[in-house]
Design an enzyme around this catalytic site. Structure first.
Site, PDB file in Angstrom:
ATOM      1  NE  ARG A 120      17.929  19.286 -12.235  1.00  0.00           N
ATOM      2  CZ  ARG A 120      17.232  18.248 -11.790  1.00  0.00           C
ATOM      3  NH1 ARG A 120      17.205  17.121 -12.462  1.00  0.00           N
ATOM      4  NH2 ARG A 120      16.524  18.326 -10.685  1.00  0.00           N
ATOM      5  CD  GLU A 228      19.074  15.935  -4.829  1.00  0.00           C
ATOM      6  OE1 GLU A 228      18.726  17.012  -4.316  1.00  0.00           O
ATOM      7  OE2 GLU A 228      18.277  15.202  -5.440  1.00  0.00           O
ATOM      8  NE  ARG A 232      20.860  17.053 -10.178  1.00  0.00           N
ATOM      9  CZ  ARG A 232      20.057  17.508  -9.222  1.00  0.00           C
ATOM     10  NH1 ARG A 232      19.810  18.795  -9.130  1.00  0.00           N
ATOM     11  NH2 ARG A 232      19.487  16.687  -8.368  1.00  0.00           N
ATOM     12  CB  CYS A 275      16.348  12.711  -5.367  1.00  0.00           C
ATOM     13  SG  CYS A 275      14.686  12.997  -4.724  1.00  0.00           S
ATOM     14  CB  THR A 277      11.928  13.615  -7.285  1.00  0.00           C
ATOM     15  OG1 THR A 277      13.212  14.204  -7.065  1.00  0.00           O
ATOM     16  CG2 THR A 277      11.214  13.447  -5.968  1.00  0.00           C
ATOM     17  NE  ARG A 284      12.774  21.780 -10.966  1.00  0.00           N
ATOM     18  CZ  ARG A 284      12.758  23.106 -11.107  1.00  0.00           C
ATOM     19  NH1 ARG A 284      13.762  23.719 -11.718  1.00  0.00           N
ATOM     20  NH2 ARG A 284      11.743  23.827 -10.665  1.00  0.00           N
ATOM     21  NE  ARG A 316      11.786  23.166  -7.383  1.00  0.00           N
ATOM     22  CZ  ARG A 316      12.945  22.579  -7.614  1.00  0.00           C
ATOM     23  NH1 ARG A 316      13.996  23.297  -7.988  1.00  0.00           N
ATOM     24  NH2 ARG A 316      13.102  21.278  -7.473  1.00  0.00           N
ATOM     25  CD  GLU A 321      14.006  20.926  -3.854  1.00  0.00           C
ATOM     26  OE1 GLU A 321      15.241  20.818  -3.850  1.00  0.00           O
ATOM     27  OE2 GLU A 321      13.224  19.969  -3.892  1.00  0.00           O
TER      28      GLU A 321
END
Ligand code: ARG
Length: 363
Positions: A120, A228, A232, A275, A277, A284, A316, A321
């Protein structure tokens, strides 16, 4: 909170939670050098990391330009998290050309032929704040724009499908049972207001308004709206060919780009995300793989996490998560770095990392 109280709290977090990157890199002098309204903005950015000392990152951008505006703060976190040399400038390459590399898991082991794979990317429209600073109206407004784009996408021969919304009384609203079914099948995101990191940051505010998901007919191309990040965009497949998976995502993304308002993209930071990250490629890429030896049948991930980390991978559970591994040792593996690496490199990093973990597993 007074400045001295704030500084004391952050210092304490730094001691008790050395992994919290916000606390590790927070600089009092820099904070004091900012104008008052900018101090307020920075406080909002770091609030989640203060209220949740066990944060790994501990900060969320609220507006696309926060990364530039607070570069002396963010750059330190970004160098640290994404493993970029301290003296190297941050920059984001983009490369979706996978034609010169073949990443088929069957070449690692012929039994790796029905692997659940997912990739994604995150995108945020330039014309809105990031999700932590959006009003309820803006969330609903953006969802309308997205739903409009999906109406066109729904007619596409390869990407046709439907939009499902969680927004109460909206045109595409689904019921609770349908929502639960989509969570169980790992397509839809969970109730974000239960996530303490997202809620402190304001990202889950107004739940479930403005939230939804587009799903292609064969359920291999999905778009989350209002999680988030505003978008996405993901491809999901069961198989072995990472090239096919990544190409699928790229093709869908290119169509969406023509149907939606322009995304926030920075020359230095790449695709802007809430974020830090996720900044950069904002990608990801992960797969579910059984590693019973390395994970002690899912009971102890410490060895696996250590080995994976040395290959630049994160581990994970398969429930998303913060979830745990299954007893069969089924885990989710993904490359950690997203900034400073191109989309193509991320595909290679995943493939090469899995190759190495697989050799260790089989030793
Ligand atoms: N804010 C959380 C932390 O700092 C989550 C970080 C990464 N996860 C994410 N979904 N962005 O630990």
């Amino acid at each position: 909170m007074t400045h001295s109280k704030l500084f004391e709290t952050i210092k304490q977090i730094k001691n008790t939670h050395p992994e919290n990157l916000m606390a590790r890199h927070f600089d009092e002098e820099y904070f004091l050098s900012l104008e008052q309204n900018k101090q307020q903005n920075l406080l909002k950015i770091i609030k989640s990391g203060i209220k949740n000392p066990n944060s790994q990152m501990g900060a969320y951008a609220m507006h696309a330009n926060d990364y530039e505006d607070f570069a002396p703060f963010f750059d330190k976190l970004l160098h640290d998290y994404h493993n970029i040399d301290a003296n190297k400038e941050i920059s984001q390459p983009s490369n979706w050309d996978f034609s010169n590399t073949s990443c088929d898991l069957k070449n690692i082991d012929k039994t790796l032929n029905d692997v659940s794979m997912r990739v994604r990317v995150a995108r945020n429209p330039k014309i809105f704040p990031l999700t932590g600073a959006m009003s309820k109206n803006e969330r609903i407004e953006f969802e309308k724009l997205a739903a409009n784009a999906f109406q066109t996408l729904a007619q596409h021969k390869d990407f046709g499908g439907k939009y499902l919304s969680l927004t109460p009384n909206s045109l595409h609203q689904i019921n609770e049972a349908e929502y639960q079914k989509r969570i169980d099948s790992h397509q839809m995101f969970k109730d974000m207001s239960n996530d303490k990191y997202l809620s402190v940051a304001g990202i889950s505010n107004d739940w479930p308004y403005g939230r939804g998901i587009y799903i292609s007919r064969n359920e291999d191309f999905l778009v989350w709206v209002g999680e988030e990040d505003n978008l996405r965009i993901m491809a999901m497949q069961i198989g072995s060919n990472l090239n096919a998976l990544f190409n699928r995502l790229h093709n869908g993304l290119e169509i969406l780009e023509t149907l939606l308002p322009a995304f926030a993209i920075s020359k230095k930071y790449g695709n802007i995300t809430s974020c830090p990250t996720n900044l950069g490629a904002s990608m990801r890429a992960s797969l579910h793989i059984k590693l019973p030896n390395l994970s002690k049948n899912g009971t102890d991930l410490s060895e696996l996490e250590r080995e994976a980390k040395s290959f630049g991978l994160a581990v994970r559970g398969v429930g998303g998560e913060h979830s745990k591994a299954g007893i069969d040792g089924l885990v989710d593996i993904s490359p950690s770095a997203r900034l400073g690496v191109s989309e193509m490199q991320i595909m290679q990093n995943l493939y090469q990392g899995i190759d190495r973990l697989w050799q260790l597993e089989k030793q």
